[in-house]
Enzyme design. Structure first.
Site, mmCIF file in Angstrom:
data_model
loop_
_atom_site.group_PDB
_atom_site.id
_atom_site.type_symbol
_atom_site.label_atom_id
_atom_site.label_comp_id
_atom_site.label_asym_id
_atom_site.label_seq_id
_atom_site.Cartn_x
_atom_site.Cartn_y
_atom_site.Cartn_z
ATOM 1 N N LYS A 1 -0.379 6.002 3.472
ATOM 2 C CA LYS A 1 -0.992 4.832 2.830
ATOM 3 C C LYS A 1 0.070 3.792 2.458
ATOM 4 O O LYS A 1 -0.148 2.581 2.592
ATOM 5 C CB LYS A 1 -1.754 5.271 1.568
ATOM 6 N N GLU B 1 0.551 -3.986 6.173
ATOM 7 C CA GLU B 1 -0.354 -5.034 5.675
ATOM 8 C C GLU B 1 0.438 -6.231 5.155
ATOM 9 O O GLU B 1 0.114 -7.380 5.459
ATOM 10 C CB GLU B 1 -1.213 -4.409 4.564
#
Lengths: 338, 338, 338, 338
Positions: free
Chosen positions: D188, D195
């Site tokens: 993550k 991102e």
């Protein structure tokens, strides 16, 4: 409508197919007669010279040039010899937007119009449609709009953006008149600059995942030239990278077409054994940096992604040697072997 | 004064020599008895165990540990077994400043003082003096100041900074009590981070000069994977890089010790043929980036200079392969060979 | 020798003074008559037009143009109107090396020679000498060499590089004939690119030192939008930055003229209260990046240092707003106020 | 199955809703009783203490902690007081993966299992499903898999990757058991690092488009501190940025969820007037850089995107002031006003 296509490589041929499928009439030319023959067999009108091509078109003519970047300028001007006032030449390749501005000005002397059309879609464009970023005179854009509409993916290929309602705009159909000549390739240039940055983001992130088991092998390994890993216990992972790329495709913030392609690449070749890691760059990434510098706008990410490609091809070798030479001078450090 | 030195490598031995030259008394220890013998021959008191070392020192004792970074912690604590309250252990190596803070707290339980002394000067320190960045209790710093003053270069090695007058400060003599434990190595860490950035600035700049004749060979060379050089006529140079480094040494804005070393390296080996370009990094550059990230302060340049070293050692290979794999997916681009 | 100087700003005037001190004869011109008068009072021959200037010079003439970059081209061509075959025009300003190549070709049509001379030394050049990077025809370089030798610092201003012996080279005296036209400003361009990188290295490093006490104020401060500092105990420092800059001046690896200047700046204004942090860039840094991109050589550090200057002037604002807008879209995050 | 949710903010509440919709039984707790009441009204079992929560669950218990990062550790250990051997505590927040490893080891002493579940999906997760990256013991993963399958988007939310056939894997359904404890949050963390890089790529690219009309206003504007724009005629554009973002959504290489969100943001607020450009960062971006540095893997792009956020909040101010101070020292340059 009728359109001529000059250059029947992967992109040019697929544009012709997509146009013919939708009922447009295509006249096709390539230096390779086999390429012409192949598309003629699919229904195009094949010609074997630019003169014949001009002769086969109704006026005002429209021709799309889709040849390698280094040949575009010559092809455009050669073609213009056979064209007359109010005809249109479209450059759909990866031209530098400044060349568009210069070419348009030169063609205008003879009354010939020029359109620069940045075309994105790659090998998937035939089915997926091509995203078109268009520069040129508004009335010429309008004249050719039915062609652009056919080539573009169409509004149904993505959900409408919340907040957009009423009549569907051209942008929502996948083509956009971006401004005067040069505007199309400027937007395409930035598109590719962003593409470089996104690709690098995925590549760097996956690279960190790939080495996350370093603690298993390096525990205790160090010398005067190497920092020991302070906490090898935190680097004991062995990630399944094809699965990681896959899981991000659904519901995550990084879901994207580039991620889809990454997932495909990793299914095909999980170890990436087919690649040596020499990454090409083909112009737009460089021009994006030039634009950032001339505008005085910072572009750390887009630039770094370009430089990483240079480095991948060994272009930092001299600088790296000089660093080792300096280290030897001040610290007596010998280079550590691979 | 009296000082023990533990670790008689290049740095440790030269510190001892510099101290003895100035009349200080040195007790020396190394795991290698030859190293002890050599310095004993120059006037030091050689000992062969930490216990002997403690026995040979007058209280309150002072010992300087100068061993490879990976061994410092253990050596400090081993030594502390033989020390007593009010003795001082100095870490002159390249420790992470956080380890200093932790070690100092642990030693304090037994009343032993700890000083962290970042030491810069490399192989030239014996003659040039060492720049000392010192962390620890102020009264211990004061107690040991005569040693630091001897080791440091002295005010006369550079002109006084305009605006400084009156009594010469410690900083002007080349040593500085930077703050509590950890402060010395924190400042040394940043020093090395800056060093990485400066080295990279020179290396990159020289790298651009080195390739400034690209227009002579690449004119006309291009294909679908390569951008042609738009103006080869502007890249026709053939610079004499050793001479360029030399000319900058006098009067230019980039004159610096690193430039002097670059000039020396290029005289010795103008083609840098002795180097393969695998550049090591040894901790401080990494810790500098960690500090920047934790403080939330941008450090683009210092970080890029670290990453370039990683890349020089092939550490971007996985990412580079993945980029090529993505390019193949969306554009059908095969990797271009070297 | 005789030389005319056009442009009597800080740099031009000091060049004239340095030349006259060494017995050269100077003819001076500036659009500002006061500047002419001042130097005439110091022994120069003042003139009030380019025509007069040409008349006051013996043939073959030599004139040095030292005007703002934006005016250089026009001044050179205006002057050439009054010059004749075999005369020489020197551009000592911060021209783009490509303009040199173009100008030299144009002047050559009338037989006038052109020399591009990158000049480094800033406000200190009068005393310290100027480092000269020179491009142009070899025989013209030789003709003017006595002038360059006077302007340059001289070999005695730095110790000879180890490995250099025998006759002192031009580079060791502080001037270098780098190659044909453009070569001088190309090397000067890279010099400034390196300067940007070195400056950024110091600025970033000092910035990390400056915030190293963050743990004192932020302990426990966090919310959904802020990462808490994991170990505030390691960020409790309060460094004396003027003293840190000072201590590095002697014996450290980062000792350099830029560090000397940093130390001076921090003595004058320890809080840097006179500055708002809007950093200008004046061309060479940008051109360095353009060259790196066109050559395909990575220059992460030099480029980042340029972009940091852009950012310092608020040029990332649009991008930053867009990032906040995206964060609001996917996470509902409101922007956190200052 | 039965699951307790601790923390009923946006994410926690939506997870509960998604689970209940699919027939799972949820016990819910929050420090805010209103939040409990709201979900109880939708069918959950509301409880008002961790003790009650433990009492309301069948053994072996399973509870999902979804609280702000700074509170997770304490909440996990508080809850463990009420749990017994073979119960499971899931951390679905944005924890540092190292904390997971440490917590899991501590809980294991009492036989309680720990799962780290990186959860991506933001405010859209309720409808779109959440992408789950999971670390922990395989048998506990298997026990809870029905819950993960419900929360994840499901295979039908994206076309299958070419080359994948046969039984649908967990990754294709949108959840993945990535490895032992810490593995979920490690993946993550990298997801968020990527991102950041992708967001920066879009933001920088759009920023260059936004300023592409600079030639209209700056023609002829320059002084000693500003480089004139060499070719203002090439910067005369006025792009419609909402339309550009829209056109890229269909058929282009940069099509992605982040682009969809960008398009939405630009429809809502075409001038981004609601934003000041101070961009937060919330941990994972920083940890990604720490991992890159510790692994010795270059991450230019991911790091630059983090540093740009720091700069957006004014964190380069000291460095910028120091650059201006240096420029004043060597060149006498006064800072140019905004």
């Amino acid at each position: 409508m009728q359109l001529a296509m000059i250059g029947l490589g992967r992109m040019g041929a697929n544009l012709v197919r997509r146009l013919m499928r939708d009922g447009h009439e295509c006249v096709v030319y390539d230096v390779n007669p086999e390429a012409v023959k192949a598309l003629a067999a699919e229904g195009a009108v094949g010609v074997h010279s630019l003169a014949d091509l001009a002769g086969a078109l109704r006026t005002p003519r429209a021709a799309w040039v889709m040849v390698p970047a280094g040949l575009t300028g010559q092809t455009v001007f050669d073609l213009a010899e056979h064209f007359e006032a109010d005809d249109v030449i479209i450059d759909g390749g990866n031209s530098y937007y400044r060349d568009d501005i210069d070419r348009a000005a030169k063609l205008a002397e003879g009354g010939v119009h020029y359109m620069d059309v940045g075309t994105s879609g790659g090998v998937f464009g035939l089915e997926r449609g091509f995203c078109l970023m268009i520069g040129g005179e508004p009335q010429i854009f309008s004249r050719l709009e039915p062609l652009f509409e056919t080539i573009a993916p169409g509004v149904e290929t993505a959900p409408r953006t919340p907040g957009r309602s009423g009549e569907v705009t051209q942008a929502e159909k996948g083509y956009l008149h971006c401004g005067p000549n040069g505007a199309g390739h400027f937007v395409k240039m930035i598109h590719n600059g962003i593409e470089y940055g996104m690709m690098a983001a995925f590549a760097e992130g996956m690279g960190i995942l790939e080495k996350a088991g370093i603690g298993r092998s390096q525990a205790g390994q160090h010398d005067a030239e190497t920092t020991p890993l302070a906490h090898p216990e935190y680097y004991q992972f062995d990630f399944d990278l094809p699965a990681v790329a896959e899981v991000w495709r659904r519901g995550s913030v990084v879901s994207s077409w580039l991620l889809d392609l990454t997932a495909t690449a990793l299914v095909e070749d999980p170890e990436l054994a087919a690649f040596s890691g020499r990454v090409s760059d083909s112009g737009e990434g460089r021009w994006t940096v030039l634009a950032a510098v001339e505008e005085g706008v910072p572009a750390h990410v887009l630039t770094a992604s370009l430089y990483e490609r240079f480095s991948s091809r060994g272009e930092s070798l001299y600088a790296d040697k000089l660093l080792s030479a300096m280290r030897k001078q001040f610290g007596g450090h010998a280079e550590k072997k691979a």
